[in-house]
Enzyme design. Structure first.
Site, PDB file in Angstrom:
ATOM      1  N   ASP A  41      54.713  37.772  49.587  1.00 24.05           N
ATOM      2  CA  ASP A  41      54.598  38.777  48.518  1.00 24.05           C
ATOM      3  C   ASP A  41      54.273  38.078  47.194  1.00 24.05           C
ATOM      4  O   ASP A  41      55.034  38.150  46.241  1.00 24.05           O
ATOM      5  CB  ASP A  41      55.927  39.549  48.439  1.00 24.05           C
ATOM      6  CG  ASP A  41      55.879  40.706  47.440  1.00 24.05           C
ATOM      7  OD1 ASP A  41      54.767  41.144  47.093  1.00 24.05           O
ATOM      8  OD2 ASP A  41      56.958  41.146  47.013  1.00 24.05           O
ATOM      9  N   ASN A  88      57.991  37.671  44.613  1.00 23.84           N
ATOM     10  CA  ASN A  88      58.960  38.727  44.909  1.00 23.84           C
ATOM     11  C   ASN A  88      60.212  38.548  44.054  1.00 23.84           C
ATOM     12  O   ASN A  88      60.703  37.431  43.859  1.00 23.84           O
ATOM     13  CB  ASN A  88      59.326  38.744  46.396  1.00 23.84           C
ATOM     14  CG  ASN A  88      60.262  39.887  46.718  1.00 23.84           C
ATOM     15  OD1 ASN A  88      61.479  39.738  46.713  1.00 23.84           O
ATOM     16  ND2 ASN A  88      59.702  41.059  46.955  1.00 23.84           N
ATOM     17  N   SER A  98      55.052  49.488  49.804  1.00 25.17           N
ATOM     18  CA  SER A  98      55.685  48.267  49.302  1.00 25.17           C
ATOM     19  C   SER A  98      54.781  47.037  49.419  1.00 25.17           C
ATOM     20  O   SER A  98      54.218  46.778  50.489  1.00 25.17           O
ATOM     21  CB  SER A  98      56.965  48.024  50.117  1.00 25.17           C
ATOM     22  OG  SER A  98      57.334  46.667  50.095  1.00 25.17           O
ATOM     23  N   GLY A  99      54.710  46.282  48.337  1.00 23.16           N
ATOM     24  CA  GLY A  99      53.945  45.040  48.376  1.00 23.16           C
ATOM     25  C   GLY A  99      54.577  44.030  49.320  1.00 23.16           C
ATOM     26  O   GLY A  99      53.883  43.330  50.067  1.00 23.16           O
ATOM     27  N   LYS A 145      52.215  37.274  41.108  1.00 19.64           N
ATOM     28  CA  LYS A 145      53.661  37.526  41.008  1.00 19.64           C
ATOM     29  C   LYS A 145      54.402  36.885  42.177  1.00 19.64           C
ATOM     30  O   LYS A 145      53.793  36.487  43.183  1.00 19.64           O
ATOM     31  CB  LYS A 145      53.944  39.019  40.918  1.00 19.64           C
ATOM     32  CG  LYS A 145      53.390  39.939  41.990  1.00 19.64           C
ATOM     33  CD  LYS A 145      54.020  39.868  43.373  1.00 19.64           C
ATOM     34  CE  LYS A 145      55.466  40.216  43.462  1.00 19.64           C
ATOM     35  NZ  LYS A 145      55.723  41.648  43.392  1.00 19.64           N
ATOM     36  N   ASP A 184      52.840  50.242  45.209  1.00 22.38           N
ATOM     37  CA  ASP A 184      53.367  49.089  44.485  1.00 22.38           C
ATOM     38  C   ASP A 184      52.156  48.255  44.058  1.00 22.38           C
ATOM     39  O   ASP A 184      51.582  47.527  44.862  1.00 22.38           O
ATOM     40  CB  ASP A 184      54.275  48.312  45.443  1.00 22.38           C
ATOM     41  CG  ASP A 184      54.826  47.040  44.842  1.00 22.38           C
ATOM     42  OD1 ASP A 184      54.539  46.761  43.658  1.00 22.38           O
ATOM     43  OD2 ASP A 184      55.546  46.321  45.560  1.00 22.38           O
ATOM     44  N   ASP A 220      52.007  45.794  41.993  1.00 25.04           N
ATOM     45  CA  ASP A 220      52.342  44.460  41.467  1.00 25.04           C
ATOM     46  C   ASP A 220      51.983  44.369  39.976  1.00 25.04           C
ATOM     47  O   ASP A 220      52.324  45.250  39.216  1.00 25.04           O
ATOM     48  CB  ASP A 220      51.645  43.368  42.293  1.00 25.04           C
ATOM     49  CG  ASP A 220      52.231  43.256  43.706  1.00 25.04           C
ATOM     50  OD1 ASP A 220      53.318  43.796  43.941  1.00 25.04           O
ATOM     51  OD2 ASP A 220      51.596  42.631  44.566  1.00 25.04           O
ATOM     52  N   GLU A 250      54.072  46.119  37.348  1.00 26.48           N
ATOM     53  CA  GLU A 250      55.222  45.357  36.853  1.00 26.48           C
ATOM     54  C   GLU A 250      54.805  44.308  35.840  1.00 26.48           C
ATOM     55  O   GLU A 250      53.683  43.797  35.881  1.00 26.48           O
ATOM     56  CB  GLU A 250      55.976  44.722  38.029  1.00 26.48           C
ATOM     57  CG  GLU A 250      55.236  43.619  38.746  1.00 26.48           C
ATOM     58  CD  GLU A 250      55.910  43.207  40.068  1.00 26.48           C
ATOM     59  OE1 GLU A 250      56.165  44.091  40.911  1.00 26.48           O
ATOM     60  OE2 GLU A 250      56.166  42.010  40.240  1.00 26.48           O
TER      61      GLU A 250
HETATM   62  C1  SPV Z   1      58.399  45.849  47.023  1.00 25.63           C
HETATM   63  O1  SPV Z   1      58.856  46.613  47.870  1.00 25.63           O
HETATM   64  O2  SPV Z   1      57.424  45.132  47.234  1.00 25.63           O
HETATM   65  C2  SPV Z   1      59.005  45.783  45.699  1.00 25.63           C
HETATM   66  C3  SPV Z   1      60.423  45.954  45.552  1.00 25.63           C
HETATM   67  O3  SPV Z   1      58.311  45.513  44.744  1.00 25.63           O
HETATM   68  S1  SPV Z   1      61.137  44.377  45.559  1.00 25.63           S
HETATM   69  O4  SPV Z   1      60.936  43.764  46.852  1.00 25.63           O
HETATM   70  O5  SPV Z   1      62.526  44.634  45.262  1.00 25.63           O
HETATM   71  O6  SPV Z   1      60.551  43.584  44.491  1.00 25.63           O
HETATM   72 MG    MG Z   2      56.576  44.603  45.253  1.00 27.32          MG
END
Ligand code: SPV
Ligand code: MG
Length: 296
Positions: free
Chosen positions: A57, A121, A45-46, A119, A84, A86, A113
């Site tokens: 994030d 979050n 996860s980012g 980006k 992830d 991004d 994404e």
């Molecule tokens: C992450 O886990 O970094 C994601 C999911 O991209 S979210 O936090 O829902 O964007």
């Molecule tokens: Mg992310």
């Protein structure tokens, strides 16, 4: 399962009938725990990886910095890591560099994404602009053209619901991304119900599998994911959130009580740490390769 390459393991999960549940990890230790719990793949996860390193994030960390973390996670586990990615950390060229690096360090797939770089979050109420379909299609094509392992997975994530563009845009974008070669579509929603995802599923043509991240609509029963024929459900931040609370409580208690003794039965034993990094394996290897070593 483990005689398949990690990329093939991930692709098989995406294509399989039924839902696969994938757990977040943010470092090697959490990745090992996710694997040992039984999860067949890991979401790097980012959000949590950045937070674990003290960052937001929003691409404050460079892709080379976080790739180092992915590598630790991939080295420590046998199940596939889905990164992830991004927005790909820039334009199509950055995407190409990222895919090359991820393949080299043993990552099984990347999720890109369709937001603009840097980006934000998805759950923050600002800076959720999307890139044009044309630009993002170029990134997906660049990723697919760059991969050398045919099973490496590129998942295209649309943030159409997050940005407020809505269902028609989500469908249009997802269709363009799958035509560009994406192995699966991740459709994200910040609603507290699964309504947006359901509306999307009702219209989706099933050309490629669907992936979802039910962080905000977490009360949805798992049978609903089955009914909607979701391929993969990502629990995107839960190990980090669990550890954050546990560490906070421990820090506060130890500070207040000026002793660690009261916590002794509530925290992991040292044996647990040795087990995490498989000390036993080294002892056996020493006996085999270096028998002269003294063991007490
Ligand atoms: C992450 O886990 O970094 C994601 C999911 O991209 S979210 O936090 O829902 O964007
Ligand atoms: Mg992310």
């Amino acid at each position: 399962m483990f005689n398949k390459s990690k990329t093939l393991q991930l692709k098989t999960l995406l294509k399989a009938k039924g839902v696969s549940y994938v757990m977040e990890a943010h470092h090697a230790a959490s990745a090992i725990l996710a694997e040992r719990a039984g999860f067949p793949a890991i979401w790097a996860s980012g959000l949590t990886l950045s937070a674990a390193l003290g960052h937001r994030d929003c691409n404050e960390l460079s892709w080379t910095e976080i790739s180092a973390q992915f590598e630790y996670m991939a080295d420590a586990t046998r199940v596939p890591i889905l990164v992830d990615g991004d927005t790909g950390f820039g334009n199509f060229n950055n995407v190409r560099m990222l895919v090359r690096k991820l393949e080299k360090i043993g990552v099984a797939g990347v999720c890109l994404e369709d937001k603009v770089f840097p980006k934000t979050n998805s759950f923050l109420p600002y800076n959720q602009s999307l890139s044009s379909i044309e630009e993002f299609v170029g990134k997906i094509q660049a990723a697919k053209d760059t991969q050398s392992d045919p099973h490496f997975c590129v998942i295209a994530r649309t943030e159409a619901f997050i940005s407020g563009e809505g269902l028609e845009s989500a469908l249009r974008r997802a269709d363009a991304y799958q035509k560009a070669g994406a192995d699966a579509i991740l459709v994200h929603s910040k609603k507290s119900t699964i309504d947006e995802i359901k509306a999307f599923c009702d219209r989706w043509d099933d050309s490629v599998p669907l992936v979802i991240v039910p962080t905000k609509y977490a009360s949805t029963p798992s049978e609903v994911y089955e009914e909607l024929q979701i391929s993969m459900v990502i629990w995107a931040n839960h190990l980090f959130r669990a550890s954050l609370l546990a560490m906070e409580k421990a820090a506060q208690r130890i500070f207040q009580e000026k002793t660690v003794w009261n916590l002794e039965n509530e925290i992991a034993t040292l044996e647990k740490i040795f087990d995490l990094v498989d000390e036993k394996e080294l002892t056996l290897a020493e006996k085999k390769y270096c028998p002269s070593l003294q063991h007490l």
